[in-house]
Design an enzyme around this catalytic site. Structure first.
Site, mmCIF file in Angstrom:
data_model
loop_
_atom_site.group_PDB
_atom_site.id
_atom_site.type_symbol
_atom_site.label_atom_id
_atom_site.label_comp_id
_atom_site.label_asym_id
_atom_site.label_seq_id
_atom_site.Cartn_x
_atom_site.Cartn_y
_atom_site.Cartn_z
ATOM 1 N N GLY A 1 0.739 -1.189 0.257
ATOM 2 C CA GLY A 1 0.057 -0.047 0.045
ATOM 3 C C GLY A 1 0.621 1.364 0.087
ATOM 4 C CE1 TYR B 1 -8.903 0.242 9.406
ATOM 5 C CE2 TYR B 1 -9.273 1.080 11.664
ATOM 6 C CZ TYR B 1 -8.469 0.939 10.469
ATOM 7 O OH TYR B 1 -7.349 1.671 10.525
ATOM 8 C CB ALA B 2 -12.697 -2.134 15.534
ATOM 9 C CE LYS C 1 -5.704 -1.622 10.382
ATOM 10 N NZ LYS C 1 -4.523 -1.797 9.661
HETATM 11 N N1 LIG Z 1 -4.981 7.342 8.336
HETATM 12 C C1 LIG Z 1 -5.160 7.152 9.494
HETATM 13 O O1 LIG Z 1 -5.774 8.024 10.407
HETATM 14 C C2 LIG Z 1 -4.944 5.745 10.155
HETATM 15 C C3 LIG Z 1 -4.911 5.344 11.586
HETATM 16 C C4 LIG Z 1 -4.639 4.443 11.980
HETATM 17 C C5 LIG Z 1 -4.160 3.198 11.300
HETATM 18 N N2 LIG Z 1 -4.161 3.250 9.790
HETATM 19 C C6 LIG Z 1 -3.547 2.358 9.232
HETATM 20 O O2 LIG Z 1 -2.490 2.757 8.217
HETATM 21 C C7 LIG Z 1 -2.396 1.915 7.012
HETATM 22 C C8 LIG Z 1 -2.258 3.048 6.033
HETATM 23 O O3 LIG Z 1 -3.537 3.889 5.874
HETATM 24 P P1 LIG Z 1 -3.758 5.175 4.774
HETATM 25 O O4 LIG Z 1 -4.503 6.137 5.614
HETATM 26 O O5 LIG Z 1 -2.403 5.739 4.377
HETATM 27 O O6 LIG Z 1 -4.547 4.461 3.879
HETATM 28 P P2 LIG Z 1 -4.622 4.937 2.447
HETATM 29 O O7 LIG Z 1 -5.978 4.590 1.937
HETATM 30 O O8 LIG Z 1 -4.383 6.594 2.184
HETATM 31 O O9 LIG Z 1 -3.722 4.071 1.379
HETATM 32 C C9 LIG Z 1 -3.768 2.883 1.435
HETATM 33 C C10 LIG Z 1 -3.015 2.221 -0.072
HETATM 34 O O10 LIG Z 1 -3.319 0.935 0.001
HETATM 35 C C11 LIG Z 1 -3.547 0.662 -1.524
HETATM 36 N N3 LIG Z 1 -4.446 -0.531 -1.661
HETATM 37 C C12 LIG Z 1 -5.867 -0.592 -1.173
HETATM 38 N N4 LIG Z 1 -6.305 -1.600 -1.468
HETATM 39 C C13 LIG Z 1 -5.299 -2.565 -2.061
HETATM 40 C C14 LIG Z 1 -5.228 -3.819 -2.482
HETATM 41 N N5 LIG Z 1 -6.034 -4.834 -2.539
HETATM 42 N N6 LIG Z 1 -3.707 -4.309 -2.795
HETATM 43 C C15 LIG Z 1 -2.823 -3.547 -2.816
HETATM 44 N N7 LIG Z 1 -2.900 -2.087 -2.457
HETATM 45 C C16 LIG Z 1 -4.164 -1.806 -1.903
HETATM 46 C C17 LIG Z 1 -3.962 2.052 -1.882
HETATM 47 O O11 LIG Z 1 -4.324 2.095 -3.235
HETATM 48 C C18 LIG Z 1 -3.531 2.971 -1.090
HETATM 49 O O12 LIG Z 1 -2.111 3.332 -1.698
HETATM 50 C C19 LIG Z 1 -3.882 1.264 7.060
HETATM 51 O O13 LIG Z 1 -3.308 -0.300 7.467
HETATM 52 C C20 LIG Z 1 -4.563 1.875 7.916
HETATM 53 O O14 LIG Z 1 -5.653 0.994 8.336
HETATM 54 C C21 LIG Z 1 -4.360 4.705 9.443
#
Ligand SMILES: NC(=O)c1ccc[n+]([C@@H]2O[C@H](COP(=O)([O-])OP(=O)(O)OC[C@H]3O[C@@H](n4cnc5c(N)ncnc54)[C@H](O)[C@@H]3O)[C@@H](O)[C@H]2O)c1
Length: 265
Positions: free
Chosen positions: A18, A160-161, A164
């Protein structure tokens, strides 16, 4: 002992899932900045290629692998391609994630399948595929991206929860299974970062909470963070890079709470 390469040793190689955007892109750039060759796995070809170019511009090798992690053989393919194209694999960052707001009483099979398929099944299979390679070489580091959500009571974010909470279980299991092979498995729980996923999820939360005053709603959510502000992808990436390169070799099965005090042990 740190995992960082000495000036004479070949560069370390990392696979970041990702990594086309959001936190994954910041992690890929943070690792490249430290001289690590990076394989960027994502479904977004244009953004993934842009991340690859930006990483390569920092010096080390970088490759983009267009792989949908929901496919059953995706993890195996991603690890094999990384080893072939970068010459090995030392670090896995399981970052790709999906989340959407959905009322508890209205939950759908489609949301459960996509959320658990990406956040949990793909992550677990990637830990195993990378773990086999790392166990054979007797070293490696795996970092799984979890969330404060895994330990909160969230009526509109159940899948989601739960996914995780599953990541936390896989991290513990992986750490126990791989310790004897010199492979460390840790996780990081980021606070709120302003990414496309976070923005769309909070818009859905507001709707489910019957709120249309988005600015006030977001400000209230921010005010609940003990440090009084949201974080950035770059700040959280610093934590991931630390776990990947600098954390002591005795640290495994740990969860790094990088959430401004939102998540507490
Ligand atoms: N944004 C927040 O506030 C937050 C908070 C806690 C945890 N997280 C976790 O951080 C991580 C990154 O989150 P983010 O906010 O950067 O997300 P985002 O949606 O901005 O980025 C996710 C990336 O994953 C890629 N992706 C989606 N489905 C895919 C698939 N099937 N195969 C390959 N790639 C795929 C997307 O194209 C994207 O580039 C995640 O695990 C999320 O749960 C985020």
């Amino acid at each position: 002992m740190s995992a960082a390469a000495s000036p004479d040793s070949p560069p370390l190689r990392a696979l970041v899932t990702g990594a086309a955007g959001g936190l994954g892109r910041a992690v890929a750039l943070g690792l490249a900045q430290r001289g690590v060759a990076v394989a960027i796995v994502d479904i977004d070809r244009a953004a993934g290629e842009a991340t690859r170019q930006d990483c390569a511009a920092l010096g080390p090798d970088a490759v983009f692998l267009e792989i949908d992690l929901l496919a059953a053989d995706a993890a195996e393919r991603a690890v094999r391609a990384t080893v072939e194209r970068l010459g090995g694999l030392d670090i896995l960052v399981n970052n790709a994630g999906y989340g959407t707001g959905e009322a508890f009483l209205e939950m759908t099979a489609a949301t459960w399948d996509r959320t658990l398929g990406l956040n949990l099944r793909a992550l677990a299979l990637a830990c195993a595929a990378a773990g086999r390679h790392m166990a054979a070489q007797g070293r490696g580091r795996i970092i799984n991206v979890t969330s404060p959500a895994s330990r909160m009571a969230l009526p509109n974010y159940t899948a989601y929860a739960a996914s995780k909470a599953g990541v936390d279980a896989v991290t513990r299991a992986g750490a126990a299974a791989l310790a004897k092979h010199g492979v460390l498995v840790n996780s990081i729980a980021p606070g709120m970062m302003d990414t496309p996923m976070q923005r769309s999820t909070e818009a859905l939360f507001a709707r489910l909470d019957g709120r249309d005053d988005m600015a006030a709603y977001l400000a209230e959510r921010t005010a609940r963070i003990p440090l009084g502000r949201r974080t950035s992808c770059e700040e959280v990436a610093e934590g991931v890079v630390w776990l990947a390169l600098d954390a002591p070799a005795y640290l495994t099965a740990e969860r790094l709470n990088l959430s401004g005090g939102l998540d507490k042990d």
